[in-house]
Design a protein around this motif. Structure first.
Motif, short mmCIF file in Angstrom:
data_model
loop_
_atom_site.label_atom_id
_atom_site.label_comp_id
_atom_site.label_asym_id
_atom_site.label_seq_id
_atom_site.Cartn_x
_atom_site.Cartn_y
_atom_site.Cartn_z
N ALA A 1 -6.24 -17.09 118.13
CA ALA A 1 -6.38 -16.38 116.86
C ALA A 1 -6.91 -17.30 115.79
O ALA A 1 -7.74 -16.90 114.98
CB ALA A 1 -5.04 -15.78 116.45
N LYS A 2 -6.47 -18.55 115.80
CA LYS A 2 -6.96 -19.51 114.81
C LYS A 2 -8.43 -19.79 115.03
O LYS A 2 -9.20 -19.91 114.09
CB LYS A 2 -6.15 -20.80 114.88
CG LYS A 2 -4.77 -20.66 114.31
CD LYS A 2 -4.09 -22.00 114.29
CE LYS A 2 -2.69 -21.84 113.72
NZ LYS A 2 -1.99 -23.12 113.67
N MET A 3 -8.85 -19.94 116.25
CA MET A 3 -10.27 -20.20 116.53
C MET A 3 -11.11 -19.01 116.11
O MET A 3 -12.20 -19.18 115.61
CB MET A 3 -10.47 -20.51 118.01
CG MET A 3 -9.97 -21.89 118.42
SD MET A 3 -10.75 -23.22 117.49
CE MET A 3 -12.40 -23.15 118.11
N GLY A 4 -10.63 -17.82 116.25
CA GLY A 4 -11.38 -16.64 115.85
C GLY A 4 -11.62 -16.61 114.35
O GLY A 4 -12.70 -16.29 113.89
N ILE A 5 -10.59 -16.95 113.58
CA ILE A 5 -10.74 -16.99 112.12
C ILE A 5 -11.67 -18.13 111.72
O ILE A 5 -12.54 -17.96 110.88
CB ILE A 5 -9.36 -17.13 111.44
CG1 ILE A 5 -8.51 -15.89 111.71
CG2 ILE A 5 -9.52 -17.36 109.95
CD1 ILE A 5 -7.08 -16.02 111.26
N LEU A 6 -11.48 -19.28 112.34
CA LEU A 6 -12.33 -20.43 112.04
C LEU A 6 -13.79 -20.12 112.36
O LEU A 6 -14.69 -20.45 111.59
CB LEU A 6 -11.85 -21.66 112.82
CG LEU A 6 -12.56 -22.97 112.50
CD1 LEU A 6 -12.42 -23.32 111.02
CD2 LEU A 6 -12.00 -24.08 113.36
N ASP A 7 -14.01 -19.46 113.47
CA ASP A 7 -15.37 -19.08 113.84
C ASP A 7 -15.97 -18.12 112.82
O ASP A 7 -17.17 -18.15 112.55
CB ASP A 7 -15.40 -18.45 115.23
CG ASP A 7 -15.15 -19.47 116.34
OD1 ASP A 7 -15.38 -20.67 116.08
OD2 ASP A 7 -14.74 -19.06 117.44
N SER A 8 -15.14 -17.25 112.24
CA SER A 8 -15.66 -16.28 111.28
C SER A 8 -16.09 -16.95 109.97
O SER A 8 -16.86 -16.36 109.21
CB SER A 8 -14.61 -15.19 110.99
OG SER A 8 -13.53 -15.73 110.26
N LEU A 9 -15.59 -18.16 109.70
CA LEU A 9 -15.99 -18.87 108.49
C LEU A 9 -17.47 -19.24 108.53
O LEU A 9 -18.10 -19.39 107.49
CB LEU A 9 -15.15 -20.13 108.30
CG LEU A 9 -13.67 -19.91 108.01
CD1 LEU A 9 -12.97 -21.26 107.91
CD2 LEU A 9 -13.48 -19.11 106.75
#
Length: 190
Positions: free
Chosen positions: A3-11
């Motif tokens: 989930a953290k990687m998904g948010i980070l990727d969205s940045l």
């Protein structure tokens, strides 16, 4: 952790390190800084003209000369002259010169000469220094000089600016300390 990687990727969708980096680096035009040499020159001219004597009708470096009841007026800026009404030197009846200076200052502060000043500045930046101008007077955009770096430069009087410039040419800060010994301190008190 996914989930953290998904948010980070969205940045990454917010970031533009190419186009926005260029936009970030561009310095916006500062109309007050562009107008300052002309406004200062008008004020200096007004003071000189008010204090003139019969024997001081001509002097090197002044923007004006008086002869036969006519004032020859030339806007002299670092790097050349600024034309007004298509001419570098304009002739004004002596009796109307004070009113002319008032109107000229109003036009400059209202921004009516901004395009001409910007063009003059761009031409000056493009022109190679032919060795005619002293090095101490060439402190254009980006160079280290108190006029570029001092926070209160716009509020200083002409005499204070001259003092700071003279000290800087001698390798000193405004407080008189040597730049080589204590470092560059453009905002130091004087």
């Amino acid at each position: 952790m996914e989930a953290k990687m998904g948010i980070l990727d969205s940045l990454a969708g917010f970031i533009d390190n190419e186009g926005l980096a260029e936009a970030f680096a561009v310095k916006p035009d500062d109309p007050a800084k562009l107008r300052r040499p002309v406004v200062d020159g008008i004020r200096r001219t007004r003071e000189q003209y008010a204090e003139r004597n019969i024997g001081t009708a001509r002097a090197a470096g002044r923007w004006w000369q008086v002869q036969n009841g006519v004032v020859a007026f030339t806007v002299k800026l670092t790097g050349g002259t600024l034309p007004l009404s298509g001419s570098t030197t304009n002739h004004i009846p002596e009796a109307m010169f004070a009113a002319f200076l008032d109107k000229f200052e109003q036009a400059v502060t209202a921004g009516e000469l901004d395009a001409a000043l910007k063009a003059f500045q761009e031409d000056r930046a493009k022109a190679p220094n032919a060795g005619n101008a002293p090095r101490s007077k060439s402190h254009g955009g980006g160079e280290r000089h108190p006029s570029n770096d001092r926070e209160d430069w716009d509020s200083l009087t002409w005499a204070q600016r001259q003092k700071v410039n003279a000290l800087y040419r001698e390798g000193r800060n405004p407080d008189g300390s040597r730049i080589a010994e204590v470092g560059y301190k453009p905002d130091a008190a004087f």
